[in-house]
Structure formats: structure tokens, C-alpha cells
Design an enzyme around this catalytic site. Structure first.
Site, short mmCIF file in Angstrom:
data_model
loop_
_atom_site.label_atom_id
_atom_site.label_comp_id
_atom_site.label_asym_id
_atom_site.label_seq_id
_atom_site.Cartn_x
_atom_site.Cartn_y
_atom_site.Cartn_z
N HIS A 1 13.07 -7.36 0.08
CA HIS A 1 11.64 -7.28 0.39
C HIS A 1 11.31 -8.06 1.67
CE1 HIS A 1 7.30 -7.54 -0.09
NE2 HIS A 1 7.36 -8.86 -0.23
N HIS B 1 7.93 -15.42 4.05
CA HIS B 1 6.55 -15.37 3.56
C HIS B 1 6.38 -15.65 2.07
CE1 HIS B 1 7.39 -11.15 2.33
NE2 HIS B 1 6.38 -11.31 1.51
N GLU C 1 5.56 -19.53 -2.43
CA GLU C 1 5.01 -19.03 -3.68
C GLU C 1 6.08 -18.86 -4.77
OE1 GLU C 1 2.48 -15.66 -3.02
OE2 GLU C 1 2.40 -15.19 -5.15
N ASP C 2 7.25 -18.38 -4.38
CA ASP C 2 8.23 -17.95 -5.39
C ASP C 2 9.49 -18.79 -5.50
OD1 ASP C 2 6.54 -15.85 -5.99
OD2 ASP C 2 7.50 -14.48 -4.57
N ASP D 1 3.62 -6.69 4.14
CA ASP D 1 3.98 -7.01 2.76
C ASP D 1 3.45 -5.92 1.83
OD1 ASP D 1 4.75 -8.96 0.59
OD2 ASP D 1 2.59 -8.98 0.25
N ASP E 1 -9.42 21.68 11.32
CA ASP E 1 -9.26 20.73 12.41
C ASP E 1 -8.50 21.43 13.52
OD1 ASP E 1 -10.43 18.24 11.95
OD2 ASP E 1 -9.00 17.85 10.36
MN MN Z 1 5.79 -10.48 -0.46
#
Ligand code: MN
Length: 378
Positions: free
Chosen positions: A47, A71, A75-76, A138, A258
Site C-alpha cells: 500500500h 504515511h 498510525e499503524d 492513499d 456530447d
Molecule cells: Mn494509508
């Protein structure tokens, strides 16, 4: 994309920038996420690589690419802010922290609260717009791996993407990303309609090839006598924007006509006007269709010459004429302003343009007194 490939891609647009920080961030993040998996069962770090790859495609600067790789570490993983700062410095750390704070925001799923969601998001990123660019990349990767989640999560995330991220991409002039996010979300929210529309658009595109080829053949013949480099690209609308138009006008696909859209991309502004002159000499322009967004750019810095002509087969073709530079701005919007100059003598990111964007952004935020007013300003 593996490390070597990321480095190679980065060097194509920033050959004079030292890539040691990128390599370091890559190894650091890979180690930090070593024991984690995505819902897909893949290593979590896949990721982080994907997010970095998208931002490299946007040709963003080194701190942004490093922060993209890192990133999710705050957090993780057990990595602390202090560790990050001592390894990568304040600039990268502030970006990672910005993304982490953004992730912690709770967005309401009720449409009435959308304006408040926007405000929260913008205020969280006002210090550095690169935070939102990382967040967008992300979200893009999370959308491409949505199939591994259950239906309820898919719908919630797809809805949030359509109501929050896609409009924000629009506001930032990131039309390519906007189209990608919309079509991914559309696919989950209305799978049947998506499939049907995809098939119809493919059929229509095949039908239009004859018209396009006739136009190109005549144009090529005239341009061969002039010395103007040119790239012809067809303009494709996102499936979702067609779907929206059908809903809005309450009409079936067959009634939404269009015109065929074509882009002529060249090297200089002088050649843009030369091309315009040539096009108007060969083909009959539709009166009132010409707009000069080169002399008078749109507020998001969009520039192009617009005109509509009658094709050799008798149908209308909408033409946009622009330089490669203008094309980048039109596709990548604000992200185009964090790129490196291609020649080493112009090392810096476009500082002046960057500041203009920031100024606009901050003024815009300050103008917003209430959520309602905010929504109206969009
Ligand atoms: Mn992420």
C-alpha cells in the site's frame, strides 16, 4: 512498484535530486510494517509503495514521496514522532503527522454534514497542501483494493469518496484523479449501471473513430508543411460524469450527446495560436464557440484555447489546444505546482506558483464563516 523502479521513475523528472532519502524512507517503512497485512492478504507495505508511485506519477517533490512511503507508520506501527523527526527531519515528519491527523477525523456520512466535513479536512491541511495530495493518493489505492472488504464497508467508503474526495479533487483542479476516484466509487455504488454504461461508451468510441481519423488525416496533411510538433489526444469523460448528466437531465445515454473531444498538444504558446489559425482555416468553426483561456486563465490556472469545428464527416468536434505544460496543469491541478523543473539550471519547484496557490487557499478558508456559506462558495 519496487524500490529500483520507484527510483528510476523519480529520476526521470528530478535527475539532479539526491535519492538517498527515498531509499531510506523505503527501507524504514518496509521494516516498520513488516508484520502487517492488508485485507487482500498482501504485505501492508504494498500500500505504501502504491501511494508513493501515484505521487511520483504526479512528479511531486522528494519530501512528499518520502512522506508517502511513511504515511502510515505513526498510525499503524510503534514508530514515534521523535524517531521519525530524527531520521527524516521536520518537513517529512510534519507531512506524515498531517496525514495521521486527517485519518483521525470523523466524517459524518449524512449529506447535510458534508460542508462541515470539508471544513475539517481543509483546516487540517491548510498548513501544507501536500498533506491532501498524499491523502488523495492513499484514497485512490484504497479504492482500487475495495473488493477485499465487505459490502457495507465498500458502500460507506465509496460514498465518502464521491461526496468528499472527488469534489475536493475537482476544487484542486486534479481532474484526472477526480475521474478515477469517481469511476471506482460508481462501480461499487451502482455496479449494474456502471457495467451497462461502460459497454455503451465503448461502442460509441468505436463509432467515432471514423470521424476522428478523417479529422486527423486532413489536419496532418496541412501540418506537414509547417514545423509544429503536435500530439493528438482524445478526451474521455469519466463514466460517472456521464451517469450524473443522465440523472440530472433525466435522459437515457442515447440522448446525452456530447461532441467528440480532441486535444491538440504542442510545445509553445505561439504554436498554440498557430495551430488555432490552421484549424480555423481548414475547418469551419462553430460561431461563438471560441474561448481563449490562454490569455485569460481560469481561476484554478487552467489554460487552453477552446473551439468547436465541423468535421469532414459533418459532425461537431470540440477542440482544446494547449502546451504540454498547460496539459499537466489541467490533468494534475495543484499537484502540478509541486513538480521539479526538468533542467538542472532551474532547480526549484515553482515557488511563486506554489505561493499563489497557498495564498488562494488560505484566503478561501478565511472567507468561510459558516458551513452553509462554505458549501455555497463551492
Ligand atoms: Mn494509508
Amino acid at each position: 512498484m519496487e524500490k529500483a523502479a520507484l527510483l528510476t521513475e523519480f529520476k526521470t523528472y528530478a535527475p539532479h535530486i539526491d535519492t538517498a532519502p527515498l531509499e531510506k524512507a523505503y527501507d524504514f517503512s518496509k521494516r516498520a510494517h513488516a508484520n502487517q497485512e492488508r485485507a487482500s492478504g498482501e504485505h501492508y507495505f504494498v500500500h505504501c509503495e502504491a501511494v508513493a508511485q501515484t505521487l511520483i506519477e504526479f512528479k511531486l517533490d522528494m519530501p512528499t514521496i518520502c512522506a508517502a512511503l511513511l504515511h502510515d507508520v505513526l498510525e499503524d506501527t510503534p514508530i514515534t514522532r521523535e524517531q521519525l523527526a530524527s531520521e527524516f527531519g521536520e518537513e517529512v515528519t510534519l507531512l506524515v503527522e498531517g496525514v495521521t491527523k486527517l485519518d483521525a477525523l470523523q466524517f459524518s456520512s449524512h449529506d447535510v454534514a458534508q460542508a462541515e466535513n470539508w471544513r475539517k479536512m481543509l483546516l487540517a491541511t491548510a498548513q501544507d497542501i501536500r498533506v491532501i495530495l498524499i491523502k488523495m493518493a492513499d484514497r485512490l489505492h484504497n479504492m482500487t483494493t475495495l473488493n477485499y472488504l465487505d459490502r457495507e464497508h465498500q458502500l460507506r467508503i465509496a460514498h465518502e469518496t464521491l461526496s468528499l474526495y472527488a469534489p475536493l479533487a475537482h476544487r484542486l483542479g486534479m481532474f484526472r484523479l477526480k475521474g478515477m476516484l469517481e469511476d471506482l466509487a460508481f462501480q461499487y455504488m451502482h455496479p449494474k449501471e456502471y457495467e451497462e454504461l461502460e459497454r455503451k461508451v465503448q461502442e460509441q468510441t468505436r463509432g467515432r473513430d471514423a470521424s476522428l481519423n478523417a479529422f486527423k488525416a486532413v489536419l496532418d496533411e496541412h501540418l506537414s508543411k509547417m514545423n509544429i510538433p503536435i500530439r493528438v489526444a482524445t478526451r474521455t469523460k469519466s463514466l460517472y460524469s456521464i451517469y450524473e448528466k443522465m440523472q440530472r437531465q433525466d435522459k437515457p445515454f442515447e440522448d446525452i450527446q456530447d461532441a467528440l473531444g480532441v486535444r491538440l498538444i504542442t510545445d509553445t504558446i505561439a504554436n498554440c495560436y498557430a495551430l488555432l489559425g490552421t484549424v480555423h482555416t481548414i475547418f469551419k468553426p462553430v460561431s461563438g464557440s471560441f474561448t481563449d483561456y490562454i490569455s485569460v486563465p481560469k481561476i484554478n490556472l487552467y489554460q487552453s484555447l477552446h473551439t468547436t469545428i465541423v468535421s469532414p464527416l459533418g459532425d461537431f468536434i470540440e477542440i482544446q489546444i494547449r502546451t504540454e505544460e498547460m496539459h499537466r496543469t489541467a490533468e494534475y491541478g495543484i499537484a502540478a505546482h509541486w513538480r521539479y523543473k526538468s533542467s538542472p539550471s532551474q532547480k526549484d519547484v515553482h515557488l511563486e506558483e506554489k505561493l499563489n496557490w497557498l495564498r488562494q487557499w488560505i484566503e478561501w478558508l478565511q472567507d468561510l464563516k459558516s458551513p452553509r456559506e462554505f458549501l455555497e462558495s463551492l
